[in-house]
Design an enzyme around this catalytic site. Structure first.
Site, PDB file in Angstrom:
ATOM      1  N   GLU A  28       0.516   0.511   8.403  1.00 49.92           N
ATOM      2  CA  GLU A  28       1.490   0.676   7.312  1.00 49.92           C
ATOM      3  C   GLU A  28       1.802   2.155   7.190  1.00 49.92           C
ATOM      4  OE1 GLU A  28       0.321  -0.571   3.334  1.00 49.92           O
ATOM      5  OE2 GLU A  28       2.378  -0.344   2.636  1.00 49.92           O
ATOM      6  N   CYS A 232       2.263  -3.087   1.116  1.00 51.62           N
ATOM      7  CA  CYS A 232       3.196  -3.165  -0.011  1.00 51.62           C
ATOM      8  C   CYS A 232       4.583  -2.654   0.337  1.00 51.62           C
ATOM      9  CB  CYS A 232       2.674  -2.358  -1.182  1.00 51.62           C
ATOM     10  SG  CYS A 232       1.338  -3.177  -1.999  1.00 51.62           S
ATOM     11  N   ASN A 356       3.720 -10.204   1.629  1.00 54.34           N
ATOM     12  CA  ASN A 356       2.484  -9.424   1.666  1.00 54.34           C
ATOM     13  C   ASN A 356       1.873  -9.437   0.282  1.00 54.34           C
ATOM     14  OD1 ASN A 356       0.637  -7.112   2.561  1.00 54.34           O
ATOM     15  ND2 ASN A 356       1.658  -6.252   0.771  1.00 54.34           N
ATOM     16  N   GLU A 357       0.787 -10.081   0.123  1.00 53.09           N
ATOM     17  CA  GLU A 357       0.035 -10.205  -1.134  1.00 53.09           C
ATOM     18  C   GLU A 357       0.916 -10.435  -2.373  1.00 53.09           C
ATOM     19  OE1 GLU A 357      -1.402  -5.903  -2.520  1.00 53.09           O
ATOM     20  OE2 GLU A 357      -2.706  -6.616  -0.956  1.00 53.09           O
TER      21      GLU A 357
END
Ligand code: AHR
Length: 799
Positions: A28, A232, A356-357
């Site tokens: 990331e 994120c 993503n989450e």
């Protein structure tokens, strides 16, 4: 003290689950992992697109300075009225008032400056145009801050239209803090954009390539897969792909770099997207890692931006087109684009993640549409669903429920916890079933980069491997961190602008990746004495009530002893507590109140809580020994959207469970917290919201797993000893021919202090050592040192 002695028996013919693609890496662009990191571009803010949207301190001339040499005078400003293209509108204008010995601009790069090395070549390029009156050549230098020239080149600008110019510069000095200057002694105006400087030596010599040292460290891991581009940053953004603030939309990241828009990175900096999807796929192919792209699911959980269902089409097309881009024949629309970019062979995409989450219903509602569309067109594609950023609780369960309902192939789990949590939860996946979606442990780390963290993670990875029937993929996160731009720690690899080192955690990952094997072998431990554990301790300690970013009122507090029903009333007791910015500044109001110094255990705490004003809610601390060791129940945590129970050991938090809950102002909440032994139940207005156990680690004498490596025929055995004493074992390989001599390669991490770390000064202080030995028959004895990770590779193929 007598040594702990036992036996490890490996049944070399009893094969278990396939290990497949188990251990990989996570990428990331946070901590400047891409720009100023893996992406080898040396110019910061190369296209003058930095903006306060990215970071309040940023502007179009961040990292640029005006140069006026020998009496020269110039003006420097930014324009956007005649851009080189619509996506990169800003460019620099240098108006030469008096040429002197040269005027222009300088870029100071990332970290301490632009790093260059003697004898190496650097590839400069930029876009420029000139006024008709402008007739002098441009001088490009790489020089020290004091103006000592390390290398230079000359470029002639021959048009008043935007054109690309380039030059190669060989440097005669090593300097990690140099700068690039573009100067002229001409007259009139010079216009400059997309200024770029790459070392010629990138990883595998690729253009628009990657920093060789960092990329090599990643390649040396031999990961089975790489997950990208986050994290994120995938879902934090607006819904319009043309916005500066957009979610991460992959189509913006391919093609000529000057056509890629600049993007606000949610880690508070600017992302050039120079390292884009094509480069990610290429790097995966270069290092033999399967690509795992993660796409936004049309929902930004941070800002609650939601794509209406009837507008989801383009988002789903993004996913379908990406699969075609990666795998399609060059005769297909997106396959042709890939081929044109230079890769006619498919990239062999097998996995794709949606979301993503994410937490919250809007995501799960949208996920189904993606899932259906992808499976209909590409039935073999393995689709990854998401279970949020917590190891357990309402949203975690919601993710798994969605995965079961939709038939997702994998579920992305994320958690960052204390080393003690990892030891206590070594058996987390033992009860998971082979016929359910598999776990993709897409982000995990224990809090820290010490040797202790590394060995506890190694023990946990043994648990992951032993449960390969249900754990499909796992990657440590985050992976990369530039020491001068830290957003998050710990990280697997640290670097500055010219050096890089792997943490002890890196070397553990490397051991597990190099020696993963293809199929589990049955391994049994016998005869070891169980390490002494203290009595099964109940949670006990003080209780403290606090406000969190709010002013709150607690009243009607009472504590009931669960065993005796004895009550302790805080009659007529109310507390007004405040933790707002104002109150902190004034330093007047109390933020917390302790309910006596009592050593509470086995009790139920009742209270009424009300938020008077503010943005979050309440925190109830309990089982408190001191500030660094306690449990806490947060109501209205994070963005006032969670209720969470966490434990803190040695100042490192582990969220044990989470559910959605938002606190409202001037509403009274009846809260109850029941603590029995190590079990914790929490109720809001009589409804059970949490039921969890704060498990204590039960240390295994040895953590062990075994696997068979198909390509070499080797039998691999991994053993982790987390105790502070050596443990001896007879290692017996059932079904090996007794008479033959077997050669063993042994890789061992041991002999370090638990607090030891690697550093720029001692980058390989902690790393495994390799040696070898042979044995006859089917067993050998070995002493596993205190705090060690050992891998045996038994060369059984030679028989
Ligand atoms: O790995 C750092 C961050 O942690 C990731 O961006 C996010 O997915 C998680 O919360």
């Amino acid at each position: 003290m007598s040594k702990n002695q036992g036996k490890l028996t490996i049944h070399t013919k009893q094969r278990g689950a396939e290990l497949s693609d188990l251990f990989g890496i996570f990428f990331e662009d946070l901590n400047h992992a891409a720009d100023g990191g893996l992406y080898a571009e040396l110019i910061r803010n190369r296209s003058f697109e930095f903006d306060p949207i990215d970071h309040p301190d940023f502007h179009s001339l961040t990292a640029w300075e005006k140069v006026e040499r020998g009496g020269g005078l110039a003006e420097l400003w930014i324009e956007d009225s005649y851009p080189m293209n619509e996506r990169n509108r800003h460019y620099a204008v240098i108006a030469i008032n008096k040429p002197g010995d040269g005027v222009g601009i300088a870029n100071v790069g990332f970290n301490s400056g632009i790093p260059v090395r003697t004898g190496e070549e650097y590839l400069f390029s930029f876009y420029a145009r000139r006024d008709e009156s402008f007739n002098e050549p441009i001088r490009i230098t790489i020089e020290s801050n004091e103006g000592i020239i390390h290398g230079d080149a000359t470029v002639v600008i021959d048009s008043s239209e935007w054109r690309r110019y380039e030059a190669a510069i060989t440097v005669n000095e090593t300097n990690y803090s140099s700068r690039l200057t573009i100067t002229t002694v001409g007259s009139g105006k010079l216009y400059v954009d997309m200024v770029s400087l790459f070392p010629k030596k990138t990883y595998l010599g690729r253009m628009n390539g990657l920093r060789e040292d960092i990329a090599s460290l990643l390649a040396e891991l031999k990961p089975k897969f790489m997950r990208f581009p986050g994290g994120c940053l995938v879902h934090d953004g607006s819904l319009n792909p043309d916005d500066r603030n957009s979610m991460y939309r992959w189509k913006n990241t391919i093609g000529p770099i000057e056509q890629r828009p600049s993007r606000r990175n949610n880690w508070r900096y600017n992302q050039t997207l120079g390292l884009g999807y094509y480069e990610y796929f290429l790097f995966c192919a270069d290092i033999g890692a399967k690509p795992i792209p993660i796409l936004p699911g049309g929902y930004d959980p941070h800002h609650k931006r939601i794509v209406p269902i009837d507008e989801l089409g383009p988002w789903i097309d993004d996913a379908l087109d990406l699969i075609e881009f990666a795998n399609g024949d060059p005769s297909t629309e997106w396959g042709a684009i890939r081929a044109e970019l230079g890769h006619s062979e498919p990239f062999g995409l097998e996995y794709i993640g949606i979301g993503n989450e994410e937490v919250g219903e809007p995501f799960f509602e949208r996920y189904s549409y993606f899932h259906q569309a992808i499976k209909t067109k590409y039935p073999a594609m393995k689709i990854i669903n998401s279970s949020g950023p917590f190891a357990a609780g309402g949203e975690y369960e919601r993710g798994w429920q969605s995965a079961r309902e939709n038939g997702s192939d994998l579920v992305d789990e994320h958690y960052y916890q204390s080393p003690e949590w990892f030891l206590a939860n070594f058996d987390r996946y033992d009860g998971f079933k082979a016929d359910e979606p598999k776990v993709f442990l897409g982000e995990y780390a224990s809090w820290g980069n010490t040797y202790y963290n590394a060995i506890t993670e190694a023990a946990y990875m043994i648990g992951l491997e032993r449960n390969a029937h249900s754990v499909g993929l796992a990657c440590y996160a985050p992976m990369l961190c530039n020491v001068d731009y830290v957003n998050w720690k710990p990280d697997l690899i640290w670097f500055n602008n010219h050096e890089v080192f792997g943490t002890p955690n890196y070397y553990v990952q490397k051991l597990f990746m190099h020696h993963q094997g293809d199929r589990l072998l049955h391994i049994e431990a016998s005869g070891f004495s169980q390490p002494k554990v203290g009595e099964a301790k109940s949670i006990n300690g003080a209780i403290e009530l606090t406000a969190n970013a709010s002013s709150v009122n607690f009243s009607d507090v009472r504590i009931v002893n669960n065993d005796t029903s004895e009550e302790r009333l805080f009659t007529g007791w109310t507390a007004e507590l405040s933790d707002t910015e104002e109150s902190r500044l004034e330093g007047k109001t109390k933020r917390a109140v302790r309910l006596g110094d009592t050593d509470w255990s086995n009790y139920t705490l009742y209270m009424t809580a009300r938020r008077i004003d503010g943005s979050k809610g309440f925190v109830v601390y309990f089982g408190q020994s001191d500030e660094r060791n306690q449990l806490f129940w947060e109501i209205g945590g994070w963005q006032n959207q969670d209720s969470m129970i966490s434990s803190r050991v040695d100042n490192r938090n582990s969220c044990l469970t989470q559910s959605l809950f938002a606190v409202e102002t001037n509403v009274k909440y009846e809260l109850a917290l029941e603590v029995s032994g190590r079990r914790i139940r929490a109720y809001i207005n009589g409804e059970l919201i949490h039921d969890t156990v704060d498990k204590l680690p039960i240390i295994q004498p040895l953590y062990s797993s075994s696997s068979a490596d198909d390509a070499t025929g080797d039998t691999i055995i991994k053993v982790v000893n987390v105790q502070d004493a050596a443990v001896s074992a007879d290692v017996a390989l059932e079904d090996l021919p007794k008479a033959n001599e077997h050669f063993v390669e042994i890789y061992e991490l041991s002999g370090y202090l638990l607090e030891d770390e690697n550093s720029f000064e001692q980058p390989q202080k902690i790393m495994p050592v390799q040696r070898g030995f042979s044995f006859e028959g089917n067993s050998f004895s070995h002493e596993f040192p205190a705090h060690s990770v050992t891998v045996f590779r038994i060369k059984t193929s030679a028989e």
